[in-house]
Design an enzyme around this catalytic site. Structure first.
Site, PDB file in Angstrom:
ATOM      1  N   ALA A 104      63.301 -13.459 -24.849  1.00 54.06           N
ATOM      2  CA  ALA A 104      62.034 -13.408 -25.594  1.00 54.06           C
ATOM      3  C   ALA A 104      61.151 -12.292 -25.047  1.00 54.06           C
ATOM      4  O   ALA A 104      60.537 -11.524 -25.803  1.00 54.06           O
ATOM      5  CB  ALA A 104      61.307 -14.751 -25.487  1.00 54.06           C
ATOM      6  N   ALA A 105      61.101 -12.171 -23.723  1.00 56.99           N
ATOM      7  CA  ALA A 105      60.258 -11.146 -23.095  1.00 56.99           C
ATOM      8  C   ALA A 105      60.760  -9.746 -23.462  1.00 56.99           C
ATOM      9  O   ALA A 105      59.984  -8.875 -23.879  1.00 56.99           O
ATOM     10  CB  ALA A 105      60.271 -11.318 -21.577  1.00 56.99           C
ATOM     11  N   LYS A 106      62.060  -9.525 -23.336  1.00 59.82           N
ATOM     12  CA  LYS A 106      62.607  -8.190 -23.588  1.00 59.82           C
ATOM     13  C   LYS A 106      62.580  -7.866 -25.082  1.00 59.82           C
ATOM     14  O   LYS A 106      62.326  -6.720 -25.468  1.00 59.82           O
ATOM     15  CB  LYS A 106      64.034  -8.091 -23.042  1.00 59.82           C
ATOM     16  CG  LYS A 106      64.128  -8.231 -21.524  1.00 59.82           C
ATOM     17  CD  LYS A 106      63.365  -7.143 -20.796  1.00 59.82           C
ATOM     18  CE  LYS A 106      63.694  -7.090 -19.314  1.00 59.82           C
ATOM     19  NZ  LYS A 106      62.968  -6.045 -18.596  1.00 59.82           N
ATOM     20  N   ASN A 121      59.629  -0.543 -15.739  1.00 58.44           N
ATOM     21  CA  ASN A 121      60.943  -1.021 -15.302  1.00 58.44           C
ATOM     22  C   ASN A 121      60.882  -2.383 -14.609  1.00 58.44           C
ATOM     23  O   ASN A 121      61.875  -3.105 -14.591  1.00 58.44           O
ATOM     24  CB  ASN A 121      61.560   0.040 -14.365  1.00 58.44           C
ATOM     25  CG  ASN A 121      62.735  -0.502 -13.589  1.00 58.44           C
ATOM     26  OD1 ASN A 121      63.833  -0.637 -14.109  1.00 58.44           O
ATOM     27  ND2 ASN A 121      62.495  -0.847 -12.310  1.00 58.44           N
ATOM     28  N   ILE A 172      74.363  -4.355 -15.015  1.00 56.36           N
ATOM     29  CA  ILE A 172      74.279  -3.219 -14.095  1.00 56.36           C
ATOM     30  C   ILE A 172      74.286  -3.795 -12.667  1.00 56.36           C
ATOM     31  O   ILE A 172      73.560  -4.772 -12.395  1.00 56.36           O
ATOM     32  CB  ILE A 172      72.977  -2.409 -14.328  1.00 56.36           C
ATOM     33  CG1 ILE A 172      72.815  -1.996 -15.811  1.00 56.36           C
ATOM     34  CG2 ILE A 172      72.898  -1.200 -13.402  1.00 56.36           C
ATOM     35  CD1 ILE A 172      73.880  -1.077 -16.373  1.00 56.36           C
ATOM     36  N   TYR A 205      63.848 -14.736 -20.818  1.00 59.62           N
ATOM     37  CA  TYR A 205      64.091 -13.307 -20.570  1.00 59.62           C
ATOM     38  C   TYR A 205      64.351 -12.570 -21.896  1.00 59.62           C
ATOM     39  O   TYR A 205      63.827 -11.476 -22.124  1.00 59.62           O
ATOM     40  CB  TYR A 205      65.293 -13.201 -19.630  1.00 59.62           C
ATOM     41  CG  TYR A 205      65.663 -11.832 -19.139  1.00 59.62           C
ATOM     42  CD1 TYR A 205      64.948 -11.219 -18.114  1.00 59.62           C
ATOM     43  CD2 TYR A 205      66.764 -11.160 -19.674  1.00 59.62           C
ATOM     44  CE1 TYR A 205      65.335  -9.968 -17.645  1.00 59.62           C
ATOM     45  CE2 TYR A 205      67.147  -9.921 -19.210  1.00 59.62           C
ATOM     46  CZ  TYR A 205      66.428  -9.323 -18.190  1.00 59.62           C
ATOM     47  OH  TYR A 205      66.805  -8.087 -17.720  1.00 59.62           O
ATOM     48  N   SER A 261      61.055   0.382  -6.286  1.00 57.37           N
ATOM     49  CA  SER A 261      61.525   0.218  -4.903  1.00 57.37           C
ATOM     50  C   SER A 261      63.027  -0.002  -4.785  1.00 57.37           C
ATOM     51  O   SER A 261      63.616   0.314  -3.761  1.00 57.37           O
ATOM     52  CB  SER A 261      60.783  -0.960  -4.245  1.00 57.37           C
ATOM     53  OG  SER A 261      60.732  -2.064  -5.116  1.00 57.37           O
TER      54      SER A 261
HETATM   55  P1  NAP Z   1      66.039  -5.499  -9.127  1.00 53.00           P
HETATM   56  O1  NAP Z   1      67.099  -4.773  -8.374  1.00 53.00           O
HETATM   57  O2  NAP Z   1      65.899  -6.970  -8.984  1.00 53.00           O
HETATM   58  O3  NAP Z   1      64.630  -4.792  -8.835  1.00 53.00           O
HETATM   59  C1  NAP Z   1      63.471  -5.302  -9.438  1.00 53.00           C
HETATM   60  C2  NAP Z   1      62.333  -4.347  -9.200  1.00 53.00           C
HETATM   61  O4  NAP Z   1      61.181  -4.830  -9.903  1.00 53.00           O
HETATM   62  C3  NAP Z   1      61.941  -4.256  -7.745  1.00 53.00           C
HETATM   63  O5  NAP Z   1      61.533  -2.926  -7.496  1.00 53.00           O
HETATM   64  C4  NAP Z   1      60.751  -5.218  -7.640  1.00 53.00           C
HETATM   65  O6  NAP Z   1      59.827  -4.877  -6.601  1.00 53.00           O
HETATM   66  C5  NAP Z   1      60.109  -4.969  -8.990  1.00 53.00           C
HETATM   67  N1  NAP Z   1      59.253  -6.062  -9.433  1.00 53.00           N
HETATM   68  C6  NAP Z   1      59.620  -7.347  -9.723  1.00 53.00           C
HETATM   69  N2  NAP Z   1      58.537  -8.046 -10.117  1.00 53.00           N
HETATM   70  C7  NAP Z   1      57.478  -7.205 -10.067  1.00 53.00           C
HETATM   71  C8  NAP Z   1      56.092  -7.347 -10.329  1.00 53.00           C
HETATM   72  N3  NAP Z   1      55.578  -8.513 -10.736  1.00 53.00           N
HETATM   73  N4  NAP Z   1      55.285  -6.251 -10.164  1.00 53.00           N
HETATM   74  C9  NAP Z   1      55.795  -5.082  -9.741  1.00 53.00           C
HETATM   75  N5  NAP Z   1      57.099  -4.891  -9.467  1.00 53.00           N
HETATM   76  C10 NAP Z   1      57.931  -5.943  -9.626  1.00 53.00           C
HETATM   77  O7  NAP Z   1      66.214  -5.274 -10.701  1.00 53.00           O
HETATM   78  P2  NAP Z   1      67.046  -4.196 -11.542  1.00 53.00           P
HETATM   79  O8  NAP Z   1      68.361  -4.764 -11.828  1.00 53.00           O
HETATM   80  O9  NAP Z   1      66.909  -2.844 -10.951  1.00 53.00           O
HETATM   81  O10 NAP Z   1      66.206  -4.281 -12.913  1.00 53.00           O
HETATM   82  C11 NAP Z   1      65.252  -3.322 -13.296  1.00 53.00           C
HETATM   83  C12 NAP Z   1      64.908  -3.577 -14.767  1.00 53.00           C
HETATM   84  O11 NAP Z   1      66.099  -3.498 -15.543  1.00 53.00           O
HETATM   85  C13 NAP Z   1      64.315  -4.957 -15.034  1.00 53.00           C
HETATM   86  O12 NAP Z   1      63.309  -4.866 -16.016  1.00 53.00           O
HETATM   87  C14 NAP Z   1      65.491  -5.732 -15.577  1.00 53.00           C
HETATM   88  O13 NAP Z   1      65.085  -6.791 -16.406  1.00 53.00           O
HETATM   89  C15 NAP Z   1      66.218  -4.646 -16.339  1.00 53.00           C
HETATM   90  N6  NAP Z   1      67.634  -4.927 -16.577  1.00 53.00           N
HETATM   91  C16 NAP Z   1      68.507  -5.067 -15.531  1.00 53.00           C
HETATM   92  C17 NAP Z   1      69.839  -5.326 -15.804  1.00 53.00           C
HETATM   93  C18 NAP Z   1      70.870  -5.487 -14.723  1.00 53.00           C
HETATM   94  O14 NAP Z   1      72.017  -5.868 -15.054  1.00 53.00           O
HETATM   95  N7  NAP Z   1      70.567  -5.215 -13.465  1.00 53.00           N
HETATM   96  C19 NAP Z   1      70.264  -5.469 -17.131  1.00 53.00           C
HETATM   97  C20 NAP Z   1      69.355  -5.317 -18.153  1.00 53.00           C
HETATM   98  C21 NAP Z   1      68.038  -5.048 -17.864  1.00 53.00           C
HETATM   99  P3  NAP Z   1      60.027  -5.391  -5.069  1.00 53.00           P
HETATM  100  O15 NAP Z   1      61.152  -4.555  -4.505  1.00 53.00           O
HETATM  101  O16 NAP Z   1      58.729  -5.127  -4.403  1.00 53.00           O
HETATM  102  O17 NAP Z   1      60.387  -6.844  -5.142  1.00 53.00           O
END
Ligand code: NAP
Length: 244
Positions: A157-159, A90, A188, A155, A12
């Protein structure tokens, strides 16, 4: 590629939305999973449709096995001819705290979404991939899972666990034509990092800026494409040189 779907958990917003758009450009129809933000999920669906592909929003909490199974089984029944060719795990959350102060809730929910979520969704999807003898899985992990980050023991540990699972699963299913890889973003610019001061943190990053979600989704697209046909069990860092 009519009816060949990619399922993107957390599609989303943020990185997940860009992954949906990248895979749509590659010709996949898209299942946009979300947990609670229907408005943003519907927006992603609209953007995919603008690219001429089918898209549908599908609500479930990846951490709850019964929800995952219930919703995906219902979707399969309603779409008997469709196949899920690509899964991008994701969905993820962070609940940072120093380990000493960390609550059970902060520990459990972060592991539940990333690790249990990987287990629940992949377990369901890989069954059909094994019978089709093809498929692509990409897990969105993190720099934290490779390097470790203070304040993010949960976090990291999970990743880190999902990285190990990526490597193990790749070795189990490679013979059945299924590839399993991971991308490990650094900082990001998304909702997840909106409370992190870029001006301060970018000084640590050789490329001197936060990355964009598109710079992650393009690598996911590459891993799913035939160009990466001989890559499996791999973790690609996308972090502006922050850690190599
Ligand atoms: P974000 O903007 O916070 O978006 C999180 C997304 O995950 C949203 O679509 C949310 O859905 C969904 N979500 C959260 N909990 C969920 C659940 N229990 N079941 C189903 N959907 C769920 O995050 P992002 O930055 O795009 O991150 C995406 C991935 O990249 C994550 O795994 C994060 O750990 C990883 N990551 C991000 C960064 C960064 O700097 N941004 C760095 C390293 C890794 P809703 O919209 O419905 O809430």
């Amino acid at each position: 590629m009519e009816g060949k779907f990619a399922l993107v958990t957390g599609g989303s917003r943020g990185i997940g939305r860009e992954v949906c758009l990248e895979l749509a450009e590659m010709g996949f129809d898209i299942l946009v999973n979300y947990q609670g933000n229907k408005t943003e999920a519907d927006k992603t669906v609209g953007l995919v449709k603008e690219k001429g592909r089918q898209a549908e929003a599908i609500q479930f909490n990846v951490a709850v096995g019964a929800e995952v199974e219930g919703q995906l089984n219902a979707w399969k029944t309603a779409n008997p001819k469709a196949t899920i060719e690509v899964l991008v795990n994701n969905a993820g959350i962070r609940k940072d705290n120093l380990f000493f102060w960390m609550s059970d809730e902060e520990w459990d929910t972060v592991l539940d979404v990333s690790l249990r979520g990987f287990y629940n969704v992949t377990k369901f999807i890989v069954k059909d991939m094994l019978s089709m003898k093809r498929g692509n899985i990409v897990n969105v992990v993190s720099l934290s899972g490779i390097k470790g980050m203070p304040g993010q023991v949960n976090y990291s540990a999970a990743k880190g666990a999902v990285i190990a699972a990526t490597k193990s699963l790749a070795q189990e299913v490679g013979r059945r034509g299924i590839r399993v890889n991971a991308v490990a973003p650094g900082f990001i610019a998304t909702d997840m990092t909106e409370n992190i001061n870029e001006a301060e943190f970018k000084k640590m990053i050789p490329l001197n800026r936060f990355g964009e979600a598109k710079e992650v989704s393009s690598v996911v697209g590459f891993l799913v494409s035939p160009k990466a046909a001989y890559i499996t069990g791999e973790v690609i860092s996308i972090n502006g040189g922050l850690y190599t």
